[in-house]
Write a protein that holds these residues in place. Structure first.
Motif, mmCIF file in Angstrom:
data_model
loop_
_atom_site.group_PDB
_atom_site.id
_atom_site.type_symbol
_atom_site.label_atom_id
_atom_site.label_comp_id
_atom_site.label_asym_id
_atom_site.label_seq_id
_atom_site.Cartn_x
_atom_site.Cartn_y
_atom_site.Cartn_z
ATOM 1 N N LEU A 45 1.683 8.776 9.807
ATOM 2 C CA LEU A 45 2.329 10.074 10.000
ATOM 3 C C LEU A 45 3.832 9.981 10.261
ATOM 4 N N ALA A 46 4.224 9.131 11.209
ATOM 5 C CA ALA A 46 5.614 9.124 11.671
ATOM 6 C C ALA A 46 6.597 8.860 10.532
ATOM 7 N N THR A 47 6.432 7.739 9.826
ATOM 8 C CA THR A 47 7.360 7.407 8.737
ATOM 9 C C THR A 47 7.250 8.362 7.560
ATOM 10 N N PRO A 48 6.033 8.723 7.097
ATOM 11 C CA PRO A 48 5.964 9.739 6.031
ATOM 12 C C PRO A 48 6.654 11.050 6.401
ATOM 13 N N LEU A 49 6.524 11.489 7.650
ATOM 14 C CA LEU A 49 7.216 12.702 8.075
ATOM 15 C C LEU A 49 8.730 12.524 8.009
ATOM 16 N N GLU A 50 9.199 11.363 8.446
ATOM 17 C CA GLU A 50 10.639 11.100 8.412
ATOM 18 C C GLU A 50 11.142 11.069 6.984
ATOM 19 N N VAL A 51 10.372 10.469 6.068
ATOM 20 C CA VAL A 51 10.771 10.428 4.659
ATOM 21 C C VAL A 51 10.790 11.834 4.073
ATOM 22 N N THR A 52 9.808 12.646 4.433
ATOM 23 C CA THR A 52 9.772 14.028 3.946
ATOM 24 C C THR A 52 11.031 14.784 4.359
ATOM 25 N N LEU A 53 11.463 14.587 5.596
ATOM 26 C CA LEU A 53 12.668 15.248 6.072
ATOM 27 C C LEU A 53 13.921 14.702 5.380
ATOM 28 N N TYR A 61 14.894 5.588 -1.290
ATOM 29 C CA TYR A 61 14.739 5.597 0.164
ATOM 30 C C TYR A 61 13.257 5.530 0.539
ATOM 31 N N GLY A 62 12.433 6.286 -0.151
ATOM 32 C CA GLY A 62 11.006 6.300 0.160
ATOM 33 C C GLY A 62 10.349 4.951 -0.042
ATOM 34 N N GLU A 63 10.768 4.219 -1.073
ATOM 35 C CA GLU A 63 10.193 2.897 -1.330
ATOM 36 C C GLU A 63 10.540 1.919 -0.223
ATOM 37 N N GLN A 64 11.770 1.964 0.248
ATOM 38 C CA GLN A 64 12.168 1.061 1.321
ATOM 39 C C GLN A 64 11.499 1.429 2.643
ATOM 40 N N ALA A 65 11.306 2.706 2.878
ATOM 41 C CA ALA A 65 10.579 3.125 4.078
ATOM 42 C C ALA A 65 9.114 2.697 3.987
ATOM 43 N N THR A 101 3.439 12.054 -4.180
ATOM 44 C CA THR A 101 2.771 10.867 -4.708
ATOM 45 C C THR A 101 3.718 10.132 -5.647
ATOM 46 N N THR A 102 4.823 9.696 -5.151
ATOM 47 C CA THR A 102 5.826 9.039 -5.989
ATOM 48 C C THR A 102 5.450 7.619 -6.349
ATOM 49 N N GLY A 103 4.418 7.086 -5.800
ATOM 50 C CA GLY A 103 4.020 5.727 -6.130
ATOM 51 C C GLY A 103 4.955 4.710 -5.545
ATOM 52 N N TYR A 104 5.261 4.834 -4.258
ATOM 53 C CA TYR A 104 6.244 3.964 -3.621
ATOM 54 C C TYR A 104 5.806 2.507 -3.577
ATOM 55 N N ALA A 105 4.531 2.246 -3.762
ATOM 56 C CA ALA A 105 4.059 0.860 -3.654
ATOM 57 C C ALA A 105 4.203 0.107 -4.955
ATOM 58 N N THR A 106 4.551 0.783 -6.064
ATOM 59 C CA THR A 106 4.535 0.117 -7.353
ATOM 60 C C THR A 106 5.858 0.206 -8.103
ATOM 61 N N GLN A 107 6.886 0.798 -7.481
ATOM 62 C CA GLN A 107 8.159 0.963 -8.167
ATOM 63 C C GLN A 107 8.967 -0.323 -8.097
ATOM 64 N N LEU A 108 8.588 -1.330 -8.880
ATOM 65 C CA LEU A 108 9.263 -2.624 -8.858
ATOM 66 C C LEU A 108 9.746 -2.999 -10.249
ATOM 67 N N LEU A 109 10.852 -3.692 -10.281
ATOM 68 C CA LEU A 109 11.343 -4.245 -11.532
ATOM 69 C C LEU A 109 10.700 -5.598 -11.767
ATOM 70 N N PRO A 110 10.628 -6.055 -13.032
ATOM 71 C CA PRO A 110 10.023 -7.372 -13.311
ATOM 72 C C PRO A 110 10.711 -8.467 -12.515
ATOM 73 N N TYR A 118 0.848 -1.184 0.000
ATOM 74 C CA TYR A 118 0.000 0.000 0.000
ATOM 75 C C TYR A 118 0.889 1.241 0.000
ATOM 76 N N ASP A 119 0.547 2.181 -0.841
ATOM 77 C CA ASP A 119 1.383 3.358 -1.030
ATOM 78 C C ASP A 119 1.138 4.378 0.077
ATOM 79 N N ILE A 120 1.520 4.026 1.305
ATOM 80 C CA ILE A 120 1.268 4.876 2.467
ATOM 81 C C ILE A 120 2.166 6.104 2.449
ATOM 82 N N VAL A 121 3.439 5.909 2.177
ATOM 83 C CA VAL A 121 4.374 7.032 2.158
ATOM 84 C C VAL A 121 4.124 7.926 0.951
ATOM 85 N N GLY A 122 3.828 7.340 -0.190
ATOM 86 C CA GLY A 122 3.597 8.126 -1.393
ATOM 87 C C GLY A 122 2.382 9.025 -1.303
#
Length: 368
Positions: A297-305, A234-238, A341-350, A19-23
């Motif tokens: 909130l916590a992780t998205p805020l940390e990623v934003t910083l 970094y955002g995808e791994q978070a 909205t970087t789409g962190y939940a879908t940035q995967l290689l085949p 789920y694209d929570i951070v994005g």
């Protein structure tokens, strides 16, 4: 159903489902800001209802009352001190609690007699006590001191443990969000703020911090060495860390909320015990809001910083360019990053899942 939930948890942990929570963090920020502003407005308009422990006064308890109606108590107090406003509440199934401003000794005895007559009980069944405002002021001062010391220790410990002040800052913002909303709900309900309520407020900070630290620990594990590879940002791994701990957060919250809900229901609607319902309401709202802040909130805020760091911006730009991602802006961030909205939940290689995406390649040993 249990197997389906377990499979869902496994999919979240491995990255097969995400789920694209951070994005979508801007969405969560707007919800959080709206809730905080609404709570602040409630505090300004309605305000809190301080209990007798904080404002001081006289308190009477009528045991074995023939009726639980409040009007006889109000009339009894008014017959002795016409200018005094009585606060009446029920305690259990057959007791009435009456609180007034400070009365003289003669007025206390007269009110006891009036209450005994109003509820058809012997005078001995009406007990009285006096609480001075100094005691309440002392409790308030110690509560504020405890809050300040707690937040200071949290900042220092998290900065040292994670070697990252951004995680400490994000955690403190999440705690502020939890506390303001909980206090705002208390103002909305209008229940008295008692020492038990203050204990509940301080307890939810510890609970929320515990849940946040668990998520941050997974974030640190997933992002270790993330800048040394070019597969994921970094955002995808978070975001993966949040998904991996999502089931745990849900399970922990449900297990914690069930007994608190039972205490709240029993205390408020069956026993009528103020102490039980006071602390239970603070815990129930605080745990619910704390779960939201720990996940959304916590992780998205940390990623934003973190995404304000030049090296993280450069790494994200490199990863997206290798994927044929969108062009970057002058600041080094993509338009999608700027929109949150970087789409962190879908940035995967085949053939790849996020559970292994950030692991740098290791050199093969020359030993056979």
């Amino acid at each position: 159903m249990a197997s389906g939930f377990a499979q869902w948890g496994n999919d979240l942990y491995t990255g097969r489902r995400s789920y694209d929570i951070v994005g979508l963090r801007r969405r969560w920020y707007l919800i959080a800001v709206a809730l905080v502003l609404a709570s602040a407005a409630l505090l300004l308009v309605k305000g809190l209802n301080p209990g007798i422990e904080f404002r001081g006064g006289s308190q009477f308890t009528v045991s074995g009352a023939s009726t639980l109606e409040q009007q006889p108590a109000i009339d009894a107090v008014g017959s002795v001190a016409a200018d005094e406003e009585a606060r009446v509440s029920t305690v259990g199934a057959s007791a009435i609690r009456v609180q007034t401003a400070t009365l003289t000794n003669d007025e206390v005895e007269q009110v006891r007699g009036a209450l005994a007559g109003a509820y058809d009980v012997p005078v001995g069944e009406v007990t009285s006590s006096f609480i001075g405002p100094t005691w309440g002021a002392d409790v308030s001062s110690k509560a504020v001191t405890g809050l300040v010391v707690f937040l200071a220790l949290v900042s220092v410990v998290m900065t040292i443990y994670f070697r990252n002040w951004r995680m400490a800052a994000a955690a403190l913002l999440a705690l502020f969000h939890d506390l303001v909303i909980t206090v705002g709900i208390y103002a909305l309900v209008g229940w008295e703020v008692t020492p038990a309520t203050v204990i509940g407020f301080l307890t939810i900070l510890g609970y929320s911090m515990y849940d946040t630290v668990v998520v941050f620990d997974k974030v640190r594990e997933n992002t270790a060495g993330v800048l040394d590879q070019s597969r994921t940002t970094y955002g995808e791994q978070a975001n993966l860390a949040v998904n991996q701990t999502l089931v745990r957060s849900i399970n922990t919250s449900v297990v914690a909320l069930l007994p608190v809900s039972a205490i709240l229901f029993v205390g408020a609607f069956i026993l009528g015990a103020g102490t039980l319902r006071d602390i239970a309401l603070a815990l129930f709202v605080g745990m619910l809001v704390g779960t939201f802040s720990s996940v959304f909130l916590a992780t998205p805020l940390e990623v934003t910083l973190r995404e304000r760091e030049p090296k993280v911006v450069a790494h994200t730009k490199k990863v997206l360019s290798l994927r044929g991602g969108p062009a970057t802006t002058q600041s080094g961030a993509t338009p999608a990053m700027a929109a949150g909205t970087t789409g962190y939940a879908t940035q995967l290689l085949p053939g790849q899942h996020l559970g292994t995406a950030a692991q740098p390649k290791r050199r093969k040993s020359g030993r056979k």
